[in-house]
Write a protein that holds these residues in place. Structure first.
Motif, PDB file in Angstrom:
ATOM      1  N   GLN B 209     -56.204  74.888  18.068  1.00 42.41           N
ATOM      2  CA  GLN B 209     -54.742  74.892  18.172  1.00 42.41           C
ATOM      3  C   GLN B 209     -54.281  75.853  19.267  1.00 42.41           C
ATOM      4  O   GLN B 209     -53.438  75.526  20.096  1.00 42.41           O
ATOM      5  CB  GLN B 209     -54.186  75.361  16.839  1.00 42.41           C
ATOM      6  CG  GLN B 209     -53.078  74.505  16.306  1.00 42.41           C
ATOM      7  CD  GLN B 209     -52.765  74.947  14.898  1.00 42.41           C
ATOM      8  OE1 GLN B 209     -53.634  75.319  14.124  1.00 42.41           O
ATOM      9  NE2 GLN B 209     -51.499  74.918  14.550  1.00 42.41           N
ATOM     10  N   ILE B 210     -54.876  77.070  19.258  1.00 46.70           N
ATOM     11  CA  ILE B 210     -54.447  78.081  20.219  1.00 46.70           C
ATOM     12  C   ILE B 210     -54.801  77.650  21.631  1.00 46.70           C
ATOM     13  O   ILE B 210     -54.015  77.832  22.562  1.00 46.70           O
ATOM     14  CB  ILE B 210     -55.074  79.444  19.872  1.00 46.70           C
ATOM     15  CG1 ILE B 210     -54.486  79.944  18.553  1.00 46.70           C
ATOM     16  CG2 ILE B 210     -54.806  80.456  20.961  1.00 46.70           C
ATOM     17  CD1 ILE B 210     -55.033  81.253  18.101  1.00 46.70           C
ATOM     18  N   LEU B 211     -55.981  77.038  21.797  1.00 43.55           N
ATOM     19  CA  LEU B 211     -56.353  76.579  23.131  1.00 43.55           C
ATOM     20  C   LEU B 211     -55.375  75.520  23.622  1.00 43.55           C
ATOM     21  O   LEU B 211     -54.983  75.515  24.788  1.00 43.55           O
ATOM     22  CB  LEU B 211     -57.777  76.017  23.125  1.00 43.55           C
ATOM     23  CG  LEU B 211     -58.878  77.068  23.139  1.00 43.55           C
ATOM     24  CD1 LEU B 211     -60.237  76.403  23.068  1.00 43.55           C
ATOM     25  CD2 LEU B 211     -58.800  77.920  24.390  1.00 43.55           C
ATOM     26  N   GLY B 212     -54.944  74.636  22.717  1.00 43.36           N
ATOM     27  CA  GLY B 212     -53.936  73.639  23.093  1.00 43.36           C
ATOM     28  C   GLY B 212     -52.659  74.300  23.560  1.00 43.36           C
ATOM     29  O   GLY B 212     -52.082  73.916  24.589  1.00 43.36           O
ATOM     30  N   ARG B 274     -57.466  69.298  27.253  1.00 45.62           N
ATOM     31  CA  ARG B 274     -57.061  69.086  25.867  1.00 45.62           C
ATOM     32  C   ARG B 274     -58.016  68.147  25.158  1.00 45.62           C
ATOM     33  O   ARG B 274     -58.328  68.312  23.993  1.00 45.62           O
ATOM     34  CB  ARG B 274     -55.648  68.523  25.854  1.00 45.62           C
ATOM     35  CG  ARG B 274     -54.850  69.040  24.695  1.00 45.62           C
ATOM     36  CD  ARG B 274     -53.430  68.702  24.828  1.00 45.62           C
ATOM     37  NE  ARG B 274     -52.844  69.356  25.980  1.00 45.62           N
ATOM     38  CZ  ARG B 274     -51.551  69.436  26.142  1.00 45.62           C
ATOM     39  NH1 ARG B 274     -50.748  68.900  25.272  1.00 45.62           N
ATOM     40  NH2 ARG B 274     -51.051  70.034  27.198  1.00 45.62           N
ATOM     41  N   LYS B 275     -58.491  67.117  25.918  1.00 45.46           N
ATOM     42  CA  LYS B 275     -59.421  66.178  25.308  1.00 45.46           C
ATOM     43  C   LYS B 275     -60.728  66.871  24.967  1.00 45.46           C
ATOM     44  O   LYS B 275     -61.337  66.605  23.934  1.00 45.46           O
ATOM     45  CB  LYS B 275     -59.672  65.005  26.259  1.00 45.46           C
ATOM     46  CG  LYS B 275     -59.423  63.671  25.569  1.00 45.46           C
ATOM     47  CD  LYS B 275     -59.408  62.526  26.509  1.00 45.46           C
ATOM     48  CE  LYS B 275     -60.763  62.142  27.039  1.00 45.46           C
ATOM     49  NZ  LYS B 275     -60.719  60.899  27.821  1.00 45.46           N
ATOM     50  N   ALA B 276     -61.136  67.802  25.843  1.00 44.21           N
ATOM     51  CA  ALA B 276     -62.392  68.508  25.597  1.00 44.21           C
ATOM     52  C   ALA B 276     -62.257  69.444  24.401  1.00 44.21           C
ATOM     53  O   ALA B 276     -63.190  69.619  23.635  1.00 44.21           O
ATOM     54  CB  ALA B 276     -62.789  69.304  26.838  1.00 44.21           C
ATOM     55  N   VAL B 277     -61.045  70.043  24.253  1.00 41.74           N
ATOM     56  CA  VAL B 277     -60.862  71.027  23.192  1.00 41.74           C
ATOM     57  C   VAL B 277     -60.793  70.360  21.833  1.00 41.74           C
ATOM     58  O   VAL B 277     -61.385  70.824  20.864  1.00 41.74           O
ATOM     59  CB  VAL B 277     -59.581  71.842  23.461  1.00 41.74           C
ATOM     60  CG1 VAL B 277     -59.190  72.623  22.221  1.00 41.74           C
ATOM     61  CG2 VAL B 277     -59.804  72.789  24.620  1.00 41.74           C
ATOM     62  N   ILE B 278     -60.074  69.230  21.783  1.00 40.58           N
ATOM     63  CA  ILE B 278     -59.823  68.642  20.471  1.00 40.58           C
ATOM     64  C   ILE B 278     -60.912  67.644  20.067  1.00 40.58           C
ATOM     65  O   ILE B 278     -61.658  67.190  20.880  1.00 40.58           O
ATOM     66  CB  ILE B 278     -58.427  67.984  20.442  1.00 40.58           C
ATOM     67  CG1 ILE B 278     -57.373  69.080  20.647  1.00 40.58           C
ATOM     68  CG2 ILE B 278     -58.181  67.290  19.107  1.00 40.58           C
ATOM     69  CD1 ILE B 278     -56.014  68.549  20.956  1.00 40.58           C
TER      70      ILE B 278
END
Lengths: 283, 278
Positions: B209-212, B274-278
């Protein structure tokens, strides 16, 4: 090996690839690679912008000294002046109008720019998306400068700049909100033979009404924050006072103006939180 | 299709008359709100648009269109000069976000009700930090930092960092407040200390969440860094202002196109991030 601890012994007996890892072999490489790329880019940026890192510790001292000697005490009398308060009222009005017009503009933008409800996915959707992105991409100060150069000084360019800014801001949020609706009622409306407009009014709008109101109030809040500074480039409101004080190096007045902006923004934030809370509870 | 209002009323099982009375009352209060808003509109339009505008200087519609038409066209010759400021703007945004994230760590830690170390002192302190950071516009921050550290990219980085703390810290603190307390208790039960609780129970839950949020703020920071040049903090804003002051209107359009270009780059990168993070 002693293997006094049975858990340790069990773990040692496991085949190697059963040890838990967040990323397995190829992904772990990608993730490390991404970190290295990002960090080296940041290091390169420091180098490229020739940032004097060694000066940073001394800077805090300097910052404290500057605040203490020049910005303190703030010239409170200056901001209690009648003329200044007039400008504050004008700033509020400007933010209000900008947010209102922006919201009016952003409802169709949100409608056309939502993938599930847009009238035409091939033509209208990309155009609406492009407009929303364009409004959002250009900073409100740039809009203000452009409108000042076209329309002259005054509050009209400020209102227009805020309108564009709010249209982009709220348009994106509206579109996202519409994309998240339950499609059941919409399909029911369509099956009953409703046209595009009727589906929107009776199928979509009741579902997003509360969210839209919340976003609208939040937009006003954001618009007010922006309105406090668009006057910096001559677009009306209290930003003009700020600019004048800055140019005259009246730092104590600058401090007072900034203080007044902070207090006003705080008030508007509290009001907006209260209003949003009320709206949510009406749901 | 029942509106949310109707379902709400139905659940409380009131008689039809009571429901109608509530709806009537709501309608009146709605009407009052709408009327107040309309009065505000009329008054505001009167003050801002009708009284305050210099209609004579603006002239006719044709002359307004003419002055808007000056911006049509692109000054291609300017493009080579824009590459360096564009890269600078992009880097200022990246470093500003990074510094903001670093400042954010204590702010989010102190500002989350459930993990703040000393509630009566640190919690209000962190909240004050967040509000101050969010309520002051980046231009004002940049002005302040230009006064403190001098002209150049450094002032821009500091302005962006301080400006982004509020949003990132607020969202992170909210994410931390919403965590599932189970893992925290589990780590405590097996004897984890405060740091271990943070590292193994809280961080894994909130990190995506925070990375987003950070990526989102970074995107906004690209927009912001493009105007910091107006007050002397380097980047594309400086070129923009120079073109404006020399009345090179096609050049202004060119700079805006360049700004849109780097924002597009930012958007593409953030999509993949975002795709990589989630």
């Amino acid at each position: 090996m002693k293997a006094a601890n049975p858990v340790e012994a069990d773990r040692a007996a496991l085949p190697r690839d059963l040890h838990w890892q967040r990323y397995k072999y190829p992904e772990s490489l990608y993730s490390y690679g991404a970190w290295i790329v990002v960090l080296s880019f940041l290091a390169f940026s420091v180098e490229y912008l020739s940032i004097p890192l060694e000066r940073i510790p001394a800077m805090f001292e300097r910052m404290a000294a500057v605040i203490a000697s020049r910005y303190y005490p703030p010239d409170i009398e200056y901001v209690m002046d009648r003329d200044y308060l007039d400008y504050v009222v004008q700033t509020i009005q400007m933010a209000y109008l900008g947010a209102l017009f922006g919201l009016l503009l952003s409802v169709p933008l949100g409608w056309f720019g939502s993938f599930n409800m847009t009238p035409s996915r091939r033509f209208v959707y990309p155009v609406a998306r492009l407009f929303t992105m364009g409004f959002r991409a250009v900073h409100e100060m740039i809009w203000a400068i452009l409108f000042v150069s076209i329309l002259g000084f005054g509050m009209l360019p400020g209102v227009l700049a805020l309108t564009f800014f709010c249209a982009g801001f709220a348009g994106k949020l509206f579109a996202e909100e519409i994309e998240a609706i339950n499609m059941g009622p919409v399909e029911a409306m369509r099956a009953a033979g409703a046209n595009l407009f009727q589906t929107m009014v009776f199928g979509v709008f009741p579902q997003v009404r509360v969210a839209f109101t919340g976003i609208g109030i939040y937009t006003w809040d954001v618009a007010f924050r922006a309105a406090t500074v668009v006057g910096f480039v001559g677009a009306g409101g209290m930003g003009w006072y700020l600019k004048r004080a800055v140019l005259q190096i009246e730092t104590e007045r600058v401090a007072a103006i900034i203080l007044s902006i902070v207090i006003l923004v705080l008030i508007s934030e509290v009001l907006s939180a209260f209003a949003r809370d009320r709206v949510m509870r009406m749901k | 299709m029942l509106s949310t209002l109707d379902t709400d009323l139905r659940r409380t099982a009131l008689s039809a008359d009571e429901v109608l009375a509530i709806r009537r009352r709501r309608r009146w209060s709605m009407l009052a709100v709408v009327a107040a808003l309309t009065v505000m509109v009329v008054w505001s339009i009167d003050v801002t648009v009708i009284e305050d505008t210099d209609w004579e200087r603006m002239g006719s519609v044709a002359s307004v269109l003419e002055s808007a038409g000056r911006f049509m066209g692109v000054d291609w010759a300017l493009f080579p000069d824009l590459v360096k400021p564009a890269i600078e703007t992009f880097m200022i945004a990246c470093l500003g976000t990074l510094l903001g994230v670093i400042i954010c760590i204590p702010a989010a830690w102190f500002g989350a009700m459930n993990i703040t170390p000393f509630k009566p002192l640190t919690y209000p302190l962190a909240r004050l930090m967040m509000t101050l950071s969010r309520s002051i516009h980046e231009i004002v921050w940049a002005l302040f930092f230009v006064a403190v550290v001098g002209l150049g990219a450094m002032a821009g980085i500091f302005a962006l960092a301080v400006r982004s703390v509020g949003f990132i810290a607020k969202m992170s603190a909210e994410a931390i407040e919403d965590i599932n307390p189970g893992p925290v208790e589990a780590i405590r039960a097996v004897g984890g200390n405060g740091f271990q609780v943070l590292r193994y129970a809280i961080l894994p839950q909130v990190l995506p969440q925070i990375l987003g949020v950070i990526v989102f703020e970074w995107e906004i920071n690209i927009r912001r860094s493009a105007i910091l040049g107006l007050v002397g903090a380097g980047g594309l804003g400086l070129v923009f202002f120079r073109q404006m002051n020399t009345f090179n209107f096609p050049g202004v359009t060119t700079v805006i196109i360049a700004i849109l270009g780097i924002i597009l780059v930012g958007e593409v990168v953030s999509y993949f991030a975002r795709k990589a993070v989630i």
